[in-house]
Design an enzyme around this catalytic site. Structure first.
Site, PDB file in Angstrom:
ATOM      1  N   GLY A 138      69.491  18.069  61.937  1.00 41.88           N
ATOM      2  CA  GLY A 138      69.836  19.076  62.276  1.00 41.88           C
ATOM      3  C   GLY A 138      71.144  20.302  62.185  1.00 41.88           C
ATOM      4  CG  PHE A 170      71.454  33.027  76.963  1.00 41.15           C
ATOM      5  CD1 PHE A 170      72.517  32.257  77.131  1.00 41.15           C
ATOM      6  CD2 PHE A 170      70.329  32.762  77.524  1.00 41.15           C
ATOM      7  CE1 PHE A 170      72.821  31.823  78.295  1.00 41.15           C
ATOM      8  CE2 PHE A 170      70.375  31.529  78.643  1.00 41.15           C
ATOM      9  CZ  PHE A 170      71.429  31.347  79.236  1.00 41.15           C
ATOM     10  CE  LYS A 200      82.240  31.505  60.565  1.00 47.59           C
ATOM     11  NZ  LYS A 200      81.361  31.336  62.074  1.00 47.59           N
ATOM     12  CE  LYS A 235      83.495  28.359  60.205  1.00 49.08           C
ATOM     13  NZ  LYS A 235      83.191  26.799  59.716  1.00 49.08           N
ATOM     14  CG  ASP A 247      80.219  28.860  58.026  1.00 49.62           C
ATOM     15  OD1 ASP A 247      80.568  29.622  58.403  1.00 49.62           O
ATOM     16  OD2 ASP A 247      81.309  27.574  57.980  1.00 49.62           O
ATOM     17  CD  GLU A 303      71.168  27.578  60.311  1.00 52.55           C
ATOM     18  OE1 GLU A 303      70.160  27.850  60.979  1.00 52.55           O
ATOM     19  OE2 GLU A 303      72.108  26.892  61.612  1.00 52.55           O
TER      20      GLU A 303
END
Lengths: 343, 343
Positions: free
Chosen positions: B208, B10, B126, B226, B222, B211
């Protein structure tokens, strides 16, 4: 699913459609359980018909012969759609005869007739949808038939597919597309080579990109037909060709192109559809785009389409250069996508 | 179809996922017959659970409160997935907890557990697919479950969807993607502003976009994750993260960027997958692209992906800028696409 196909139209697209099946049938059978028989193939003068499915040998001959269907043993001059639709026991009509933008005939009648008998239809023919879009889709819905028209709106460029599968559930607020390769080729050539409209058109004609009578392309009607179909499909509008303001590129001056170039811009012939409250407005017009615009870098015969959506965001798809193979493929894409949903 | 959803995660994506349903539910119900209850929502510390479906009031509070779930009346500290999966009677697990590239846990176990009980799964995580891709899809197939992973491979950028619905039946020979917005932002900033890697990274962190620990992005993991997922899905490979050569952009010098710029080129961090006979090879590397390359004009945080296919041709899709809304939407896109196929 086994498809018993009646094929109307055996020009470049019809031939590519048959040829691709012969190339991919093992793969598609293994992957999708898709098998087919071509039950009849018609051109404007007659056709061939075999209730058991036209033999591989006959198809090979028809694909390789310069005369096409007329050279085949089974050729029947004057064989007509009406002679076959009730008796040939097909479950799929593939209609790829040339587009008639005045009233969509004879394809409009063929498609209506097939749907009303519960036969699925996939077509690359824009004509039937320019004044009768809702009527045809309502009929398809009533008869629980698939009506695949991906090919009509850019051939291999997946304009409708992208809107359906990649933007599912998103609201499409604006679509802008460079949808006609001939116009984009002419505008690009004028800018890059500093030549006139007439010279660029002549080159396109010599290269076989543009027709001898290029009116449908350069007067914007091909773009108008495509944006109409895309907007009606993806934005739930019920536009007819009369609702679309159409401006083409015929006679555009070098000065206009070069004035734009001087300030780092380019002119593009675009089909534009915009949501305006409950309505959708569509038009075909020259737009001046800067280097940050999605359409700026579309060169030559390339096509591309921008979707402004919520909440998915903005997307741009380019590719699917015009070719008979691309168009023939896009017919199979509709069939495969439909079959996937059946499984 | 009525979905009884168990939601794990969440954070921003989980919140966007719930929020979008509340915004679109009337439209989606009308259009797709899609209705949902959120049966449980868990974060890493506990969660809320209501067998009858969590009330609108509680969802509103959870979405608007800074404390999120913990501020709710029904908050149960330490409530665990294992406590609920057998008894909550869900038919869809939505898993959007953070990615763990080492072993995919705990999401891997959650997804396996759900699938083995015949519960459909849609995820944006992922991790579970980096070493266990085939195993999970085989399990889903065995249990006749849907396993939706569109979100994992670019969020709103429809990388997998495009391959499925827009390239149906076509053979994909090559995929090249700028799949990481942070890296592209850094490379673009270095080129446009003439700043160093460290300066560009700092700006991205202040905005922002990146990270505090940017390793997953800038070291290429990353992108590797993908391209692995996209290749395995669309090119039928069974790659794991160990099979992919990965080079990131950490410490790239201004000189490299400017040397490319001098000759009219740009550097892009790309995930590349290529069919090589029966095998598929994938890697992550810096590629130097000229202005005719599809990826040349991708600026800032934009992502884009090129597909080289036969017979459909070459296609390029760009868009789907990174955002929680885009990621939350992409979860719904999978659900809607699955539901469409059910109908």
């Amino acid at each position: 699913m086994h498809w018993r196909i009646g094929l109307v139209g055996f020009g470049n697209v019809g031939k590519a459609f048959v040829s691709l099946y012969r190339e991919f049938r093992e793969i598609w059978n293994k992957r999708f359980g898709l098998t087919s028989d071509f039950v009849f193939i018609l051109n404007s003068r007659g056709g061939i018909f075999d209730e058991k499915g036209i033999s591989d040998e006959a198809l090979n001959e028809a694909l390789s012969s310069k005369e096409g269907l007329t050279s085949l043993k089974g050729w029947r001059k004057g064989l007509k759609f009406e002679d076959l639709i009730d008796s040939a026991n097909i479950n799929l009509l593939v209609e790829v005869s040339p587009t008639n933008i005045k009233n969509g005939e004879p394809a409009l009648s063929y498609i209506k007739s097939a749907l009303s008998k519960g036969i699925h239809v996939v077509t690359g023919n824009k004509g039937p949808f320019l004044y009768n879009f809702r009527e045809l889709f309502d009929l398809a819905k009533e008869k629980k038939c698939f009506l695949g028209i991906g090919c009509t709106a850019g051939a291999a460029l997946p304009s409708i597919n992208f809107g359906l599968g990649s933007l599912s559930g998103s609201r499409i607020d604006r679509i802008e597309g460079v949808l006609n390769g001939v116009c984009n080729f002419i505008l690009t050539s004028m800018e890059e080579k500093g030549i006139s409209f007439e010279e660029a058109l002549k080159i396109a004609q010599e290269m076989g990109i543009a027709e001898t009578d290029p009116s449908l392309d350069i007067d914007g009607w091909d773009t108008a037909s495509k944006i109409l179909i895309i907007a009606n499909y993806l934005m739930d509008s019920s536009l007819t060709l009369k609702d679309i303001q159409v401006k083409g590129i015929r006679g555009i001056s070098q000065k206009e192109i070069l004035d734009a170039k001087k300030i780092g811009k380019r002119l593009k012939l675009a089909g534009v559809a915009v949501r305006d409250g409950e309505r959708v407005k569509a038009e075909v017009k020259l737009i001046e785009v800067g280097e940050n615009h999605f359409l700026f870098d579309l060169r030559g015969t390339n096509k591309g389409i921008l979707y402004v959506t919520y909440p998915a965001g903005e997307f741009f798809v380019k590719g699917g250069a015009s070719s008979p193979t691309g168009a023939g493929y896009s017919i199979w894409r509709d069939i495969i996508n439909f079959q996937f949903k059946l499984q």
